[in-house]
Design an enzyme around this catalytic site. Structure first.
Site, PDB file in Angstrom:
ATOM      1  N   TYR A 441       1.081  -1.265  -0.299  1.00  0.00           N
ATOM      2  CA  TYR A 441       0.034   0.123  -0.404  1.00  0.00           C
ATOM      3  C   TYR A 441       0.770   1.072   0.351  1.00  0.00           C
ATOM      4  O   TYR A 441       2.227   0.836   0.016  1.00  0.00           O
ATOM      5  CB  TYR A 441      -0.683   0.377   1.075  1.00  0.00           C
ATOM      6  CG  TYR A 441      -0.871  -0.113   2.547  1.00  0.00           C
ATOM      7  CD1 TYR A 441       0.519  -0.026   3.577  1.00  0.00           C
ATOM      8  CD2 TYR A 441      -1.747  -0.392   3.637  1.00  0.00           C
ATOM      9  CE1 TYR A 441       0.923   0.573   4.196  1.00  0.00           C
ATOM     10  CE2 TYR A 441      -1.285  -0.111   5.005  1.00  0.00           C
ATOM     11  CZ  TYR A 441      -0.339  -0.253   4.885  1.00  0.00           C
ATOM     12  OH  TYR A 441      -0.074  -0.270   6.473  1.00  0.00           O
ATOM     13  N   GLU A 442       0.238   2.208  -0.127  1.00  0.00           N
ATOM     14  CA  GLU A 442       1.057   3.955  -0.070  1.00  0.00           C
ATOM     15  C   GLU A 442       2.119   3.581  -1.093  1.00  0.00           C
ATOM     16  O   GLU A 442       2.745   4.109  -1.265  1.00  0.00           O
ATOM     17  CB  GLU A 442       1.332   3.990   1.103  1.00  0.00           C
ATOM     18  CG  GLU A 442       1.999   5.373   1.331  1.00  0.00           C
ATOM     19  CD  GLU A 442       0.100   6.341   1.371  1.00  0.00           C
ATOM     20  OE1 GLU A 442      -0.547   5.975   1.669  1.00  0.00           O
ATOM     21  OE2 GLU A 442       0.194   7.492   0.509  1.00  0.00           O
ATOM     22  N   GLY A 443       1.705   3.010  -2.695  1.00  0.00           N
ATOM     23  CA  GLY A 443       2.668   2.477  -3.710  1.00  0.00           C
ATOM     24  C   GLY A 443       2.952   1.693  -3.579  1.00  0.00           C
ATOM     25  O   GLY A 443       4.125   2.016  -2.734  1.00  0.00           O
ATOM     26  N   GLN A 448       7.192   2.172  -5.880  1.00  0.00           N
ATOM     27  CA  GLN A 448       8.797   3.419  -5.350  1.00  0.00           C
ATOM     28  C   GLN A 448       9.796   3.445  -6.147  1.00  0.00           C
ATOM     29  O   GLN A 448      10.650   4.261  -6.106  1.00  0.00           O
ATOM     30  CB  GLN A 448       8.939   2.694  -4.324  1.00  0.00           C
ATOM     31  CG  GLN A 448       8.122   2.424  -2.715  1.00  0.00           C
ATOM     32  CD  GLN A 448       7.324   3.995  -2.800  1.00  0.00           C
ATOM     33  OE1 GLN A 448       7.891   5.099  -2.447  1.00  0.00           O
ATOM     34  NE2 GLN A 448       5.947   4.206  -2.646  1.00  0.00           N
TER      35      GLN A 448
END
Lengths: 598, 598
Positions: A441-443, A448
Site C-alpha cells: 500500500y501507499e504505492g 516506489q
C-alpha cells in the site's frame, strides 16, 4: 507470547549521534524542545505503548474488527479504551505545530513515536496514522475556517481521519478514479461513488470521522488533472461545530485480510441513499492530486517505518525464544547438556542479521524525517533546499527498502522459532502477516522503484543523487583515521562504486528508452537502500568508536560489531544486483503471455 | 481465484532432456515404463489433480480440519471423497515396487506427481506424503510379516501413515525424545508418551492409520543411539489382518497454524488410558535413528518440492492476474488507454523471476530424484555410488534452497496482485502462508545448511563436492560452441569459481573450528543452490537450442530466454554471499544476549 519493550537506547543514539536532533532543537521553531526533554517524552511514550497498546495486538488479530448488522464497525476489545487514553495523553499532537494545538516537536520525534506505536500494534497505529495524513492535508490546503473547524479535534485525536483514494479500477492509477462531486447551492458538494481499501473507514474509537475523499466535479478534465479533494465528515457538523446529522456514508463490507485484522479495511459507499454525501472542497477544484503529493512523503515514510517496527517486534520475540529454547549441543558446549539455540552459529546469524537491518532501517527512516524537518525550519534557504532534495531521494528507499526488508526480517524471526513459529498462538507469525501489506500500500514497491528512477534520479539532472553519493564518499576520510576500520572502509567504497556505476547506467540508458530504467528499477532501489544503509551503519560505528573513548559500554561495543557485520557481510549482497539493474528491458519483454504460461 | 493447470510441457522437458528419464527407462527395473507412457500417466494425473483436488484447496484453508468432541478429526468437505477417488485411481502406488503392489515406476515419476498434487493442494497432499514415508520405512526395515500385513493397503492408500518423532523438548534434537516402549509378553511393546506436530495424526479419509513412532525401550542408551521405531496402528489388526480394536492413541489437540489448515497437525497421546498403546518393533531395538535416515532423503526432497509446487501455483495466479488487471499506461502504449499490468517492466521482472526460479527448482528436484533412482538401479556399482553421492549432496539444496526460494516466489506472486494480494479471497496469500512451513519442518533450513557443511562436504574428503564442481565446469565446452551463449558461459564460470572458493574456505576453516563452517552455512547453502540452479538452467538453454534447430517452438524459445535471464540476472546475486560465507564465526558470537537486546 513476547512482550514489547521500546528500544529507547538505540532510538536515542540515532537521534543524538546520527541524524542531528540536538542541532535541530536549536532552531527557533523547536527552541522549547531539547534532546533531554525528547528522551523523557519517548520514555513515557514507550511505557504507554508497551503497557497499554502492546497487549492488544493479539486480540486485535484474533478477533479483528467486525461489521455489525446496523452497518457500524466494532473494533476489538480494548482498542477503544486504549485510544481514549491515547487522546487524553495527547500523543497524537506531539509533532504538530503549536499554532494548531500541537506539541511543536520536530516531525522526527513524531516518527520515533510512530515506530514505537506500530511495534506495539500496527493495526491500532493505523487509526492515528490515517488521521495524521488528513491533518497534513488540512494544514497545508484547508481554508482558515476548515482548519478552525476540524484541526483541533483531529490533532488531539477526538476525531479521526481517513484517506479515500482507491476505487476498484483505480489503485496504483489514481487518475482513473470515478467518484463524483456535484456542486450544491450552498457551496458544498454532493459526493457519490464507491471507495475501497479505506483504513478505519468506520469504527467506534472516535466521536467523528473526517473522510478526505478524492472525486471529480462535472466538468473536470480526465486523469489526475481532474481530481478534487473533499472533506466528508461521518457526522456533518452543526452550527456550533459539533457532530450533528449522520452523512450519507456507509460501510458496504470489511475486507478479510492476511493481517492487520484489528484495523477495519472498508468498502465505503458515498451518497447511496441521497443525491450525495455532504462534502466540502479543500482548496481549489482539480488540484486534489497536487494536494495528495504534499502528504505523500509523510505517508510513505510512515509505511517504511512499519517495516522497521514489525522487524523490531518480531526480533524481540525471536531473541527471547532463542535464549529460552534448548536444542542440541553447540560446538564447545559441555557434553550431555543441551544448548540454548542462541548458541548455535546459524541462529546467531539470523539474530545478528535482524539486529543489523533494524539498526540500519531506523537510521534511514530517522534521517529521512530529520531531512524533512530541516527542509522546513532551517534558516538558510540553500540548506533547506538541500534537505528537501535529500528527503525526496530517501522517500522511496525508506518506503520500498524498509518494507521489503521488513518482510524478510519478520520471516527470519519466524524461522528462529522453528515449528513453534508456524503456530499462531506463538504470536510471531502475526508480525510476518501484518507487515506484508507495507510493501503494497501507499504505492507498491514497484511504484516506489519507478518513482526513484523516473522522478528522483532526474532531479537537478542527477545532481541530487550524485550529491548523495559524494556525501557517502565523504565518510571515507574519517574511516581512514581508524586502522581497525579498514575493512569497513573498503567494503563501503566498493558498494558506493557499484551504486554509482548502476546509477550512471540507469540515467544514460533510461534516456534512450524509459523501459531500460524501469526494468532495473526494483533491484536498483534495493541497491540504493543497501548502500545508504551501509553508509549509515558505518557512521554509527564511527560515532560509537568516538564515544567509547570515555570508557566501557556494552551498547556502544555492540554498535561497532553490528555495524561491522552489516558493512562486511550484508552490504556486499547488493553487489550481485548490478547485472540485473544494467540488463535493460529486452529479455523482460521478449516472451508473450502465452510463452510465460509455458 | 485462479485454477491450477499442471505444467506438463516443462515437466516433460526436464524429464526427457535434463535428468535422463529415457535412459532410466531402459534399465531392467523400469523396462515396462517408457517416456511416452510416463507422459500419459502424468497427463492423466495432472487432469485428476487439477479437476478434483485443486478446487478443494480453498475450502481446506477456510474451514480447515476440525477436532470433534469425541476426539476424532474431520477433514474439510470434499477431502475424504477426493482421497477415495485417489485410492481408486491407484495414484499412491505408482512409484513403488511391483513386488509390493506398486506400479514399478521410477521415483522420479513419483516426484513429478508429487509436484502436481502439492500444487493442487499442499494440505491434501500431506496425507499421501506421510504415508509414503511410513511405507519407505517398512519396505526397508519391516519384517516379512509386517510388510505383508501393512504394505499393500498403505501403498494403495486404503490406510494412511504418520511419522511420530517430535516431542515438546525434542524437535531438531530428535535424540532428546522421551516416549517409552516397554516390551510386553507377546512380543509387542506398550508405547506411552506425547508426540507433537503429527501431520494427519487423525482424520476421516482412510480406514486405518499406521503410526510409526520413535520411542525408548527401558534400557536404551541416551541420545540418538537409544531410539527404536514402532508400528502403532490406530486400529490394531485382528487375526484376519483387518482393522480391529481401537488402540490407545488419542488426539489431544489440533494446532492453529499460519497455513496448511486443511492438514490436521495433531498432538497425539499414546497410552493415556492403559499401560500403553500396542506397538510392534520395526527391525532392531535402538536402530530407529538409522532407519529414519533411510527415509530422510525422500522426505526432504518432498519438502523441497513444496517450495516448487506452491511457487508454480502462485505464479499461475499472478500471471493470470497480470493479464487481466489494467492500471496505468506503459511506455509506448497508446494514449488514453490503460495497460494490462503485465506490460509494466517491473511486473514483467516479477513474473520472469518467478518463472525462472520455478524452472530451476524443477530441474534441481528432478535431478535429485533421478540420482536417487540411478543410485538404486544402475547396473554399474561405480555409477550407482556416484549417483548416491550426488543425491546426498543435492538433498540439502533441494530442501533448503527450494523452500527459501518458495517463500520468496510466493511473496512475489502476492506482490504482483497489489492490494488484492492481501485480501484472502483472492487466494494467493494462502500459498504464501502454506509454503512457509516448508523451510521449517523436516529439518529446518539451518539444519540443512549444517548437514551440507558438516556431513556432505566432508564426504570422500571433499571429493563429492569437487566432482560436482567439475561436472558443472564440464558444461563450458558445449557452451563454448555457441557464440550467442558467451554471456551465459561467462556468468556461469564466475559463479562456479566463487562457489569453489567458498567451498575451499569452508573446508579449510571448518577443520580449525567447526563454528567457522556453521557460521557461513546458510549463505553457503544459498550459493550452492543458486550455482547448481544456474548450471541446470544453462543446460536447459543448450537443450532447447539443440531442439530448436528443427524449427520454431514458442516453449523452447522461452526456455532460452528464461535460462539466459536466470544465468545473467539472478545467478550473479549469489556472488554477494561470499563475504558472509567466509567471515568466520567470531563476530556472530561477540555479542552477549543482553547486548543483542540493546
Amino acid at each position: 507470547m513476547s512482550d514489547y519493550r521500546a528500544p529507547l537506547r538505540d532510538i536515542q543514539f540515532v537521534l543524538e549521534h546520527i541524524v542531528g536532533l540536538p542541532e535541530l532543537c536549536q532552531v527557533d521553531e523547536f527552541a522549547h524542545a531539547d534532546p533531554e526533554m525528547v528522551a523523557g517524552v519517548l520514555e513515557e511514550n514507550g511505557r504507554f505503548m508497551a503497557d497499554l497498546v502492546g497487549p492488544l495486538n493479539v486480540v486485535g488479530d484474533q478477533v479483528g474488527s467486525v461489521l455489525n448488522a446496523d452497518g457500524s464497525v466494532t473494533t476489538p476489545d480494548g482498542f477503544a479504551d486504549a485510544y481514549q487514553r491515547y487522546v487524553e495523553a495527547g500523543w497524537g499532537g506531539v509533532p504538530f505545530s503549536e499554532a494548531h494545538g500541537g506539541g511543536g516537536f520536530p516531525w522526527l520525534v513524531g516518527v520515533a513515536m510512530q515506530e514505537i506505536m506500530c511495534s506495539a500494534s500496527m493495526a491500532f497505529s493505523l487509526c492515528p496514522l490515517l488521521t495524521q495524513g488528513a491533518i497534513d492535508a488540512l494544514v497545508h490546503h484547508g481554508s482558515e475556517e476548515q482548519r478552525e473547524l476540524y484541526l483541533g479535534r483531529m490533532i488531539n485525536g477526538e476525531w479521526s481521519g481517513t484517506m479515500n483514494l482507491t476505487e476498484p479500477d483505480a489503485g496504483s492509477d489514481v487518475g482513473a478514479l470515478r467518484a463524483k462531486a456535484v456542486p450544491a447551492e450552498d457551496g458544498s458538494y454532493l459526493i457519490s461513488g464507491t471507495k475501497i481499501f479505506i483504513t478505519y473507514g468506520d469504527h467506534d474509537m472516535a466521536d467523528n470521522i473526517i473522510h478526505l475523499v478524492l472525486a471529480r466535479t462535472p466538468d473536470a478534465p480526465p486523469g489526475t488533472r481532474g481530481i478534487s479533494c473533499f472533506i466528508v465528515p461521518k457526522f456533518v457538523l452543526d452550527e456550533s461545530g459539533e457532530p450533528g446529522e449522520p452523512n450519507d456514508v456507509h460501510v458496504v463490507s470489511l475486507e478479510h485480510k492476511l493481517g492487520i485484522h484489528g484495523s477495519p479495511t472498508c468498502v465505503l459507499s458515498f451518497g447511496e441513499n441521497t443525491e450525495g454525501a455532504v462534502g466540502y472542497l479543500i482548496g481549489e477544484e482539480n488540484a486534489g492530486m497536487r494536494y495528495m503529493f504534499t502528504m505523500m512523503n509523510n505517508a510513505r515514510l510512515s509505511v517504511g517505518l512499519q517495516g522497521l517496527s514489525l522487524s523490531e517486534r518480531a526480533y524481540q520475540a525471536a531473541l527471547e525464544y532463542a535464549q529460552e529454547r534448548r536444542q542440541g549441543r553447540a560446538p564447545g558446549a559441555p557434553k550431555g547438556e543441551s544448548s540454548a539455540i542462541i548458541d548455535h552459529a546459524d541462529v546467531r546469524r539470523m539474530l545478528m542479521t535482524q539486529r543489523a537491518y533494524i539498526e540500519a532501517m531506523r537510521a534511514l527512516c530517522y534521517l529521512n524525517a530529520a531531512a524533512m524537518d530541516r527542509s522546513r525550519v532551517l534558516p538558510d534557504e540553500a540548506e533547506r533546499q538541500a534537505n528537501a532534495e535529500l528527503a525526496e531521494l530517501l522517500i522511496p528507499l525508506s518506503k520500498g527498502w524498509c518494507t521489503d526488508i521488513g518482510n524478510e526480517m519478520t520471516s527470519l524471526a519466524v524461522q528462529v522459532h522453528g515449528g513453534m513459529g508456524y503456530i499462531e498462538e506463538t504470536g510471531v507469525a502475526q508480525h510476518f502477516r501484518d507487515v506484508r501489506i507495507a510493501a503494497i500500500y501507499e504505492g507498491t514497491n514497484g511504484i516506489q522503484a519507478a518513482d526513484l528512477v523516473g522522478r528522483k534520479l532526474p532531479m537537478r539532472g542527477g545532481g541530487v543523487v550524485f550529491d548523495h553519493i559524494a556525501r557517502m564518499r565523504a565518510l571515507d576520510t574519517e574511516l581512514g583515521q581508524h586502522d581497525e576500520l579498514t575493512s569497513i572502509r573498503d567494503s563501503l567504497t566498493v558498494a558506493i562504486d557499484q551504486f554509482e556505476t548502476a546509477t550512471r547506467w540507469i540515467m544514460d540508458h533510461g534516456v534512450e528508452d524509459p523501459r531500460n530504467a524501469l526494468a532495473g528499477s526494483s533491484p536498483y532501489l534495493r541497491l540504493a537502500g543497501q548502500v545508504t544503509a551501509g553508509w549509515l551503519m558505518a557512521q554509527q560505528v564511527l560515532a560509537a568508536t568516538r564515544l567509547l573513548v570515555d570508557g566501557d559500554d556494552e551498547f556502544l561495543q555492540a554498535k561497532v560489531v553490528t555495524g561491522r557485520f552489516f558493512v562486511e557481510q550484508l552490504l556486499p549482497q547488493a553487489a550481485g544486483l548490478v547485472p540485473a539493474i544494467t540488463a535493460g528491458y529486452e529479455d523482460l519483454f521478449s516472451l508473450s503471455a502465452s510463452a510465460l504460461a509455458g
